[in-house]
Design an enzyme around this catalytic site. Structure first.
Site, PDB file in Angstrom:
ATOM      1  N   HIS A 276      -0.851 -14.288  -6.457  1.00  0.00           N
ATOM      2  CA  HIS A 276      -1.311 -12.943  -6.799  1.00  0.00           C
ATOM      3  C   HIS A 276      -1.817 -12.969  -8.229  1.00  0.00           C
ATOM      4  O   HIS A 276      -1.143 -13.500  -9.115  1.00  0.00           O
ATOM      5  CB  HIS A 276      -0.179 -11.929  -6.665  1.00  0.00           C
ATOM      6  CG  HIS A 276      -0.633 -10.505  -6.672  1.00  0.00           C
ATOM      7  ND1 HIS A 276      -1.116  -9.879  -7.813  1.00  0.00           N
ATOM      8  CD2 HIS A 276      -0.702  -9.578  -5.682  1.00  0.00           C
ATOM      9  CE1 HIS A 276      -1.454  -8.643  -7.510  1.00  0.00           C
ATOM     10  NE2 HIS A 276      -1.217  -8.423  -6.235  1.00  0.00           N
ATOM     11  N   ASP A 317       2.697  -9.801   1.016  1.00  0.00           N
ATOM     12  CA  ASP A 317       2.212  -9.871   2.397  1.00  0.00           C
ATOM     13  C   ASP A 317       3.035 -10.872   3.217  1.00  0.00           C
ATOM     14  O   ASP A 317       3.362 -10.619   4.374  1.00  0.00           O
ATOM     15  CB  ASP A 317       0.734 -10.267   2.422  1.00  0.00           C
ATOM     16  CG  ASP A 317      -0.168  -9.200   1.837  1.00  0.00           C
ATOM     17  OD1 ASP A 317       0.080  -8.019   2.106  1.00  0.00           O
ATOM     18  OD2 ASP A 317      -1.104  -9.551   1.100  1.00  0.00           O
TER      19      ASP A 317
END
Length: 373
Positions: A276, A317
């Site tokens: 990320h 996720d």
């Protein structure tokens, strides 16, 4: 965990003299601490240095600064709601992972909305889908201008209840228990749902939040602003990014984790579910959520293969996929959790934006056909 550079490493990364490094520290641009191994020496936070290096590389030209705001660049909107700093997600000064340990979703809403008397979320009526649920409220909803903060909180509670009903929440009580009940979960599993909703409640100025704030700047009703946020969230690069993570996991199930990861990377694709931009050392939301979930062997192998291939840690996720598998949740549960949790943050940003009497209206840089004289 933070990475720290020695003085020599910091000077090499920045390409500056020692006096300039000390000036950056004195202005609060780079954090400094004593070296744990030798208190006489100093260490400097690496992500502060990386951010400063990127800003210097872009220069101070207005066009470069403006362009950098579009993709993980310079901040463009002041907010007191949330931020990501040194690898931590902060809600109004409080660490989101700490809140996720025990805080009810409703308490997080009170914190983000800054409301002393936030109404309880009413039971949400069933609707074909969340878009229909919010759209049904827009026609009779009141515009934001002139609404008191208390009434805006009431509007938000009603819209989120409608959204929850459309996403499967059932009955009364705390929001996480309604959703767990609607999904047929054992009561003991409801706490995992609560932690997920808290961790997903806000994430600074992401795409869906920005969409909600743009709608709020026009004076649109609360339900319409949340509908704008939901529309942006529905894209495969945002709230439905979990579908790509699920596809990678299915390929890993069929071909083996190492082969699946190698094929995705060979196709020059970003590995979904891992890494990320805001969390170079790992997504704390994922770590917190995974702490209470038993990974099945296939997902554990996928996590290890990703770490070996590209040194990437799981992001939220991946954690939501692990949660879906562990609790046998509905197939679209990742998106449902994202939408319901993030709607709390959208509402907070709508209320904050409504305090500014100005529309969000950036200018475009024209790149079309040449204008005729």
């Amino acid at each position: 965990m933070d990475d720290w550079y020695s003085r020599e490493q910091a000077l090499r990364e920045l390409g500056v003299a020692a006096q300039t490094l000390y000036a950056y520290v004195s202005r609060g641009m780079i954090a400094r601490r004593a070296d744990p191994a030798d208190p006489r020496r100093s260490q400097y936070r690496s992500d502060d240095i990386a951010a400063l290096t990127q800003r210097r590389a872009r220069g101070r030209r207005p066009a470069a600064i403006a362009a950098s705001t579009i993709a993980w660049g310079e901040p463009v909107i002041d907010t007191a709601i949330s931020t990501v700093v040194h690898g931590r997600l902060i809600y109004r000064g409080q660490d989101a992972t700490t809140l996720a340990a025990t805080a009810p979703v409703e308490d997080v809403a009170r914190l983000l909305w800054q409301g002393d008397a936030i109404p309880a979320l009413p039971p949400g009526a069933a609707a074909p889908d969340p878009f229909v649920a919010l759209a049904a409220l827009v026609g009779t909803a009141r515009a934001l201008p002139g609404r008191s903060h208390e009434r805006r909180c009431t509007d938000a509670a009603a819209a989120i209840a409608a959204l929850g009903g459309a996403l499967g929440a059932s009955g009364e009580g705390p929001l996480h228990r309604r959703l767990a009940r609607g999904w047929g979960l054992d009561p003991s599993a409801a706490d995992v749902v609560r932690r997920a909703l808290v961790l997903l409640a806000d994430h600074e100025l992401n795409a869906s939040t920005f969409a909600a704030r743009v709608a709020a700047s026009t004076g649109a009703p609360m339900a319409a602003c949340l509908l704008a946020g939901l529309s942006a969230l529905s894209g495969p690069r945002h709230g439905r990014a979990g579908a790509a993570t699920a596809a990678l996991a299915q390929e890993a199930d069929a071909r083996g984790a190492g082969a699946a990861v190698a094929r995705w990377l060979a196709d020059h694709r970003v590995l979904p579910g891992f890494g990320h931009p805001l969390y170079p050392l790992g997504d704390p939301r994922a770590a917190t959520l995974l702490d209470g979930i038993a990974l099945d062997p296939a997902l554990a192998a996928l996590r290890d293969a990703a770490a070996e291939a590209c040194d990437a840690a799981p992001n939220v996720d991946f954690a939501l996929l692990a949660m879906t598998r562990a609790l046998a949740l509905p197939e679209d549960s990742s998106f449902c959790l994202f939408a319901l949790g993030r709607s709390i943050g959208w509402a907070a940003h709508v209320m904050e934006q409504a305090m500014h009497d100005a529309i969000i209206r950036p200018r475009a840089r024209y790149a079309g056909a040449r204008v005729r004289e």
